[in-house]
Design a protein around this motif. Structure first.
Motif, PDB file in Angstrom:
ATOM      1  N   GLU A  40       1.792 -16.160  -3.278  1.00 20.26           N
ATOM      2  CA  GLU A  40       2.213 -14.872  -2.728  1.00 20.26           C
ATOM      3  C   GLU A  40       3.107 -14.986  -1.497  1.00 20.26           C
ATOM      4  OE1 GLU A  40      -1.101 -12.290  -2.089  1.00 20.26           O
ATOM      5  OE2 GLU A  40      -2.032 -12.775  -4.017  1.00 20.26           O
ATOM      6  N   ILE A  41       3.242 -16.178  -0.924  1.00 24.46           N
ATOM      7  CA  ILE A  41       3.913 -16.250   0.372  1.00 24.46           C
ATOM      8  C   ILE A  41       5.442 -16.222   0.271  1.00 24.46           C
ATOM      9  CG2 ILE A  41       1.949 -17.476   1.375  1.00 24.46           C
ATOM     10  CD1 ILE A  41       3.618 -20.030   1.345  1.00 24.46           C
ATOM     11  N   LYS A  42       5.983 -16.358  -0.924  1.00 27.86           N
ATOM     12  CA  LYS A  42       7.435 -16.315  -1.081  1.00 27.86           C
ATOM     13  C   LYS A  42       7.948 -14.929  -1.471  1.00 27.86           C
ATOM     14  CE  LYS A  42       8.135 -20.690  -0.242  1.00 27.86           C
ATOM     15  NZ  LYS A  42       8.796 -21.111   1.016  1.00 27.86           N
ATOM     16  N   PRO A  45       4.679  -8.388  -0.175  1.00 28.21           N
ATOM     17  CA  PRO A  45       4.895  -7.908   1.197  1.00 28.21           C
ATOM     18  C   PRO A  45       4.844  -8.984   2.268  1.00 28.21           C
ATOM     19  CG  PRO A  45       2.650  -7.459   0.545  1.00 28.21           C
ATOM     20  CD  PRO A  45       3.319  -8.039  -0.673  1.00 28.21           C
ATOM     21  N   TYR A  46       4.433 -10.226   1.904  1.00 26.23           N
ATOM     22  CA  TYR A  46       4.283 -11.234   2.950  1.00 26.23           C
ATOM     23  C   TYR A  46       5.617 -11.551   3.621  1.00 26.23           C
ATOM     24  CZ  TYR A  46       3.069 -15.475   5.466  1.00 26.23           C
ATOM     25  OH  TYR A  46       2.893 -16.409   6.455  1.00 26.23           O
ATOM     26  N   THR A  47       6.710 -11.629   2.862  1.00 27.20           N
ATOM     27  CA  THR A  47       7.995 -11.971   3.469  1.00 27.20           C
ATOM     28  C   THR A  47       8.530 -10.864   4.375  1.00 27.20           C
ATOM     29  OG1 THR A  47       9.106 -11.248   1.433  1.00 27.20           O
ATOM     30  CG2 THR A  47       8.694 -13.624   1.702  1.00 27.20           C
ATOM     31  N   ASN A  48       7.930  -9.687   4.343  1.00 26.98           N
ATOM     32  CA  ASN A  48       8.269  -8.674   5.336  1.00 26.98           C
ATOM     33  C   ASN A  48       7.730  -9.065   6.710  1.00 26.98           C
ATOM     34  OD1 ASN A  48       9.499  -7.025   3.403  1.00 26.98           O
ATOM     35  ND2 ASN A  48       7.574  -6.018   2.899  1.00 26.98           N
ATOM     36  N   LEU A  49       6.662  -9.861   6.698  1.00 26.65           N
ATOM     37  CA  LEU A  49       6.104 -10.369   7.949  1.00 26.65           C
ATOM     38  C   LEU A  49       6.770 -11.673   8.357  1.00 26.65           C
ATOM     39  CD1 LEU A  49       2.297  -9.886   7.135  1.00 26.65           C
ATOM     40  CD2 LEU A  49       3.777  -8.332   8.412  1.00 26.65           C
ATOM     41  N   ASN A  50       7.022 -12.535   7.377  1.00 27.08           N
ATOM     42  CA  ASN A  50       7.580 -13.859   7.636  1.00 27.08           C
ATOM     43  C   ASN A  50       8.712 -14.101   6.642  1.00 27.08           C
ATOM     44  OD1 ASN A  50       8.175 -16.619   7.748  1.00 27.08           O
ATOM     45  ND2 ASN A  50       6.068 -17.197   8.202  1.00 27.08           N
TER      46      ASN A  50
END
Length: 266
Positions: A40-42, A45-50
């Protein structure tokens, strides 16, 4: 104070989030680990944070601050919450205060990347036994350890010349106490057994000052608590790092990790 949230990927072998947890624990600050599968990290919504899609990311609800990159997060925590100067120095020791940044940047630019490449070519690269790459990054790891070993040796000589301290007393990278600069190296240091499997690196003999320093950092109660919890996570959680291997064409398989160095020692 509300807990500071820090994202981490199960089962937690990745060293960088634990650098942040160690600093938070050493300062006695409340925090929550937000476990996120690696697949999920790529993506949002995670890439909105990082936007880089890596770990860790920090959300501080007390200040409404979201940050990524472990070095930036550590700097923020120290500047915002280390009011008692437990892990840093004040402006009346200006050189020491800023020399900590040199060592933190060295950890970020040298230890993390070079240790990571040694891990990759030793264990994960699809072309197994690519000896030129293994040797190159192995030599880089040893060079980096040597830099630390030599600097710590000079610190010991300086300390012995200025006081009545014994040769068995701990020394630190900067000044007369353990700081965030020392702590930042701890999670990667525990992986040296995996980086050099089968005992191919005798740290205690080849780099005695590094070995003593690394052991002294790892046995600090707060740091030890975090590193031991990390071991528990590795032992009990499903490793979603396999999802990274699945999506990378040049990856073979996840490594079988050696026991973490310095964790659980008395």
């Amino acid at each position: 104070m509300q807990p500071i949230k820090v994202y981490n990927g199960p089962h937690g072998q990745g060293p960088n989030p634990w650098k942040v947890f160690i600093v938070l624990e050493e300062l006695g600050l409340p925090y929550d680990i937000v476990w996120i599968p690696y697949r999920e990290i790529k993506f949002e919504p995670y890439t909105n944070l990082n936007p880089n899609g890596r770990l860790p990311t920090m959300i501080d609800p007390n200040k409404n601050v979201t940050l990524w990159e472990s070095g930036a997060i550590i700097n923020y925590i120290i500047a915002t919450y280390d009011t008692e100067l437990k892990l840093t120095y004040r402006d009346d020791r200006l050189e020491d205060k800023w020399l900590l940044q040199s060592w933190l940047m060295f950890q970020m630019s040298a230890q993390g990347p070079m240790f990571g490449q040694k891990m990759w070519f030793t264990h994960l690269h699809i072309e197994q036994n690519l000896q030129t790459a293994i040797d190159r990054y192995g030599n880089e790891v040893k060079r980096i350890i040597g830099v630390l070993n030599d600097a710590l040796g000079k610190q010991r000589k300086k300390k012995l010349s200025l006081s009545t301290t014994t040769d068995d007393d701990p020394v630190w990278l900067v000044g007369d106490k353990c700081t965030y600069a020392d702590l930042a190296f701890a999670p990667w240091n525990t992986l040296l057994g995996t980086l050099f499997p089968g005992g191919t690196l005798d740290i205690k003999t080849e780099f005695p000052e590094f070995h003593r320093w690394s052991s002294n950092v790892a046995r600090r109660p707060a740091t030890r608590k975090v590193l031991e919890y990390r071991e528990e996570c590795i032992r009990t959680m499903k490793d979603t790092g396999e999802q990274v291997v699945e999506r990378q064409a040049d990856a073979a398989k996840m490594p079988t990790y050696e026991p973490s160095i310095g964790v659980g020692d008395s």
